[in-house]
Write a protein that holds these residues in place. Sequence first.
Motif, mmCIF file in Angstrom:
data_model
loop_
_atom_site.group_PDB
_atom_site.id
_atom_site.type_symbol
_atom_site.label_atom_id
_atom_site.label_comp_id
_atom_site.label_asym_id
_atom_site.label_seq_id
_atom_site.Cartn_x
_atom_site.Cartn_y
_atom_site.Cartn_z
ATOM 1 N N THR A 182 0.835 -1.193 0.000
ATOM 2 C CA THR A 182 0.000 0.000 0.000
ATOM 3 C C THR A 182 0.878 1.254 0.000
ATOM 4 N N SER A 183 0.275 2.374 -0.353
ATOM 5 C CA SER A 183 0.953 3.681 -0.300
ATOM 6 C C SER A 183 2.299 3.674 -1.023
ATOM 7 N N GLY A 188 5.225 7.677 -10.335
ATOM 8 C CA GLY A 188 4.715 8.969 -9.895
ATOM 9 C C GLY A 188 3.276 8.987 -9.416
ATOM 10 N N GLN A 189 2.599 7.841 -9.423
ATOM 11 C CA GLN A 189 1.184 7.770 -9.056
ATOM 12 C C GLN A 189 1.006 6.957 -7.771
ATOM 13 N N PRO A 190 0.428 7.543 -6.681
ATOM 14 C CA PRO A 190 0.159 6.741 -5.474
ATOM 15 C C PRO A 190 -0.704 5.528 -5.835
ATOM 16 N N SER A 191 -0.301 4.355 -5.355
ATOM 17 C CA SER A 191 -0.945 3.108 -5.796
ATOM 18 C C SER A 191 -0.950 2.059 -4.705
ATOM 19 N N VAL A 192 -1.780 1.052 -4.917
ATOM 20 C CA VAL A 192 -1.701 -0.208 -4.181
ATOM 21 C C VAL A 192 -1.440 -1.277 -5.242
ATOM 22 N N LEU A 205 -3.570 -0.715 -8.558
ATOM 23 C CA LEU A 205 -4.726 0.161 -8.386
ATOM 24 C C LEU A 205 -4.262 1.552 -7.950
ATOM 25 N N PRO A 206 -4.295 2.539 -8.853
ATOM 26 C CA PRO A 206 -3.899 3.897 -8.492
ATOM 27 C C PRO A 206 -4.983 4.604 -7.675
ATOM 28 N N TYR A 207 -4.609 5.634 -6.938
ATOM 29 C CA TYR A 207 -5.598 6.399 -6.180
ATOM 30 C C TYR A 207 -5.152 7.848 -6.052
ATOM 31 N N THR A 208 -6.102 8.690 -5.660
ATOM 32 C CA THR A 208 -5.828 10.112 -5.415
ATOM 33 C C THR A 208 -5.574 10.304 -3.926
#
Length: 272
Positions: A182-183, A188-192, A205-208
């Motif tokens: 996680t995290s 460059g994209q925060p992801s799990v 799985l990217p997230y904002t």
Amino acid sequence: MRKKQILLINDMAGYGKVATAAMLPILSYLGHPVYNLPTALVSNTLDYGKFEILETTDYIKEVFPVWKELGFRYDSIATGFIASERQAKLISAYCREQAELGTMIFVDPIMGDEGKLYNGVTPATINSMREMISVADLCFPNYTESCYLTDTPFNEKGVSEEEAKTLLGKLRGIGAKSVLITSIPIDGQPSVIGYNHKEDSYFNLPYTEIPVHFPGTGDIFSAILIGHLLDDESLIDSTQKAMDGIYQLIDLNKDNEDKNRGIPLERYLNIL
């Protein structure tokens, strides 16, 4: 459908919604019978900078024989904060014994974040968490914890997807069957990012990110994730639901004055 029983082996904070105090209401709300074994009693969340911890290893040592004599069994066990190497050996041996009887083992190797270890976490803690991961059906460290567990340099700018997959492989090498990280910033994209051993497949799985900090968000993520997995939902769907749930909870509470106490979960269980 019979709801699956889960045992939480984690610390219990007197002040603040973290660890067992965060996970128990969520899993109960999702309908699962929840039991608990505290690894430590903690006065308050560590974010306040001053705290008192009472380790419960001697208590745990006496609990397991009683449960065995009484024939207590659980469909799953979720472990979190482990207070010492001695405690890790006791708990991992119990988990290994229960796994042989069909119990699913979930391990959140709680140690640090943002490239640093939490207050009070020592090199011995890292060895303890490796011991726990070795018995896990699923473990879900964050990027920082993954680096410490695998002796991989932490890069605050993140990693490529291939480097993230290599990190997953190192965690699997310790013994975990399925793994989430996680995290983790990927390209460059925060992801799990995850590996599902049942399907021999990877997913990303990217997230904002919402730029506020609450203690206990990892525990909330764990509880939502596990709650859906216990309902036989897929790993990727359960992970996405946990990500969506934690995003909503942070967004609804981002203006709270005292964030050190964690998210006041009971007001928001309906969104889960």
